[in-house]
Design an enzyme around this catalytic site. Structure first.
Site, short mmCIF file in Angstrom:
data_model
loop_
_atom_site.label_atom_id
_atom_site.label_comp_id
_atom_site.label_asym_id
_atom_site.label_seq_id
_atom_site.Cartn_x
_atom_site.Cartn_y
_atom_site.Cartn_z
N GLY A 124 13.89 17.30 -11.76
CA GLY A 124 13.14 18.54 -11.88
C GLY A 124 12.41 18.74 -13.19
N GLU B 6 15.74 20.77 -19.90
CA GLU B 6 16.20 21.09 -18.55
C GLU B 6 15.16 21.96 -17.85
OE1 GLU B 6 17.62 20.37 -16.04
OE2 GLU B 6 19.66 21.13 -15.86
N ASP C 224 20.85 27.23 -13.55
CA ASP C 224 21.21 28.11 -12.44
C ASP C 224 22.68 28.50 -12.64
OD1 ASP C 224 21.16 29.36 -9.95
OD2 ASP C 224 21.41 27.52 -8.83
N LYS D 163 18.46 31.49 -14.62
CA LYS D 163 18.82 32.57 -13.70
C LYS D 163 20.13 33.15 -14.21
CE LYS D 163 17.13 30.28 -9.49
NZ LYS D 163 17.62 29.54 -8.30
N ASP E 169 11.79 21.23 -6.62
CA ASP E 169 11.52 20.95 -5.22
C ASP E 169 12.39 21.76 -4.27
OD1 ASP E 169 13.99 19.52 -5.79
OD2 ASP E 169 13.69 18.52 -3.87
N ARG F 104 7.22 19.60 -5.83
CA ARG F 104 7.27 19.19 -7.25
C ARG F 104 5.89 19.10 -7.88
NH1 ARG F 104 12.53 17.71 -8.29
NH2 ARG F 104 13.63 16.51 -6.73
P1 IMP Z 1 22.97 24.22 -12.04
O1 IMP Z 1 23.82 23.00 -12.27
O2 IMP Z 1 23.55 25.11 -10.97
O3 IMP Z 1 22.64 24.99 -13.29
O4 IMP Z 1 21.62 23.73 -11.39
C1 IMP Z 1 20.76 22.94 -12.07
C2 IMP Z 1 19.86 22.14 -11.17
O5 IMP Z 1 19.77 22.63 -9.84
C3 IMP Z 1 18.47 22.24 -11.73
O6 IMP Z 1 18.24 21.26 -12.71
C4 IMP Z 1 17.61 22.07 -10.50
O7 IMP Z 1 17.36 20.70 -10.26
C5 IMP Z 1 18.44 22.65 -9.38
N1 IMP Z 1 18.04 24.04 -9.12
C6 IMP Z 1 18.66 25.17 -9.49
N2 IMP Z 1 18.00 26.27 -9.08
C7 IMP Z 1 16.89 25.81 -8.44
C8 IMP Z 1 15.78 26.46 -7.80
O8 IMP Z 1 15.66 27.71 -7.73
N3 IMP Z 1 14.85 25.64 -7.27
C9 IMP Z 1 14.92 24.28 -7.30
N4 IMP Z 1 15.93 23.63 -7.89
C10 IMP Z 1 16.92 24.39 -8.46
#
Ligand code: IMP
Length: 180
Positions: free
Chosen positions: A49, A103, A107, A135, A163, A169
């Site tokens: 991403g 990054e 999320d 977020k 994506d 993307r």
């Molecule tokens: P985390 O480990 O939950 O913080 O998520 C991180 C990864 O999840 C990011 O680097 C993204 O690749 C993917 N991700 C999280 N939220 C989104 C979104 O809203 N759209 C697309 N990919 C997301």
């Protein structure tokens, strides 16, 4: 930037324009250039991403720097799978180096938390985190974000490297999942 888009079965509405993103990325590049003046930081971009954000960001970094890529995965569709797997590891020496993690979006924070734990074992001189999107309402792990592009609602977004099931993307703007 007024039109809805459809990716697979879902519709998305415009959320952050290309101009707004580019302006913020330029600002982040300037801040990092000042912070790392006289040093040669290693930018580590988390694939897939962050590829577009990293490539724009380092073009706004004015000093010497290096860039490396790691691939971790925690998402399937629009929901986190709850697992982080390291797919492509880092092969270079990190001890004593200033590191900037790049990054796309924080999320739950799981990916970053996991990656920072791995990184600490390598004894870098310093680690800072730059994330394009955060977020805060989705946070499950406390992770330090030193430089943030935009704080956003807890809704799924695509574009500018992000994506939905492989699509979106290549969009230069960011779109949010439509609620109707
Ligand atoms: P985390 O480990 O939950 O913080 O998520 C991180 C990864 O999840 C990011 O680097 C993204 O690749 C993917 N991700 C999280 N939220 C989104 C979104 O809203 N759209 C697309 N990919 C997301």
């Amino acid at each position: 930037m007024n039109t809805r888009i459809r990716l697979h079965d879902l519709e998305f509405v415009p959320y952050l324009s290309e101009d707004a993103i580019q302006t913020r990325v330029r600002e982040l590049g300037a801040v990092l250039s000042a912070q790392y003046a006289g040093q040669t930081p290693l930018f580590i971009s988390i694939l897939s991403g962050a590829f577009m954000f990293a490539s724009d960001l380092i073009r706004h970094f004015s000093g010497d720097c290096e860039i490396a890529f790691v691939k971790l995965r925690s998402y399937s569709g629009t929901q986190s799978t709850g697992q982080v797997q390291s797919v492509i590891g880092l092969e270079m020496e990190l001890a004593g180096r200033p590191i900037v993690i790049v990054e796309d979006i924080v999320d739950t924070g799981r990916t970053l938390h996991y990656f920072m734990e791995q990184l600490r074992l390598e004894h870098p001189a310093s680690v800072s985190v730059v994330a394009l999107l955060h977020k805060p309402d989705a946070a499950e792990y406390q992770v330090p974000i030193d430089h943030l592009g935009f704080s956003i609602e807890n809704k799924f977004v695509v574009g500018y490297g992000l994506d939905y099931e492989g699509l979106g993307r290549n969009l230069s703007a960011i779109y949010q999942l439509a609620s109707d």
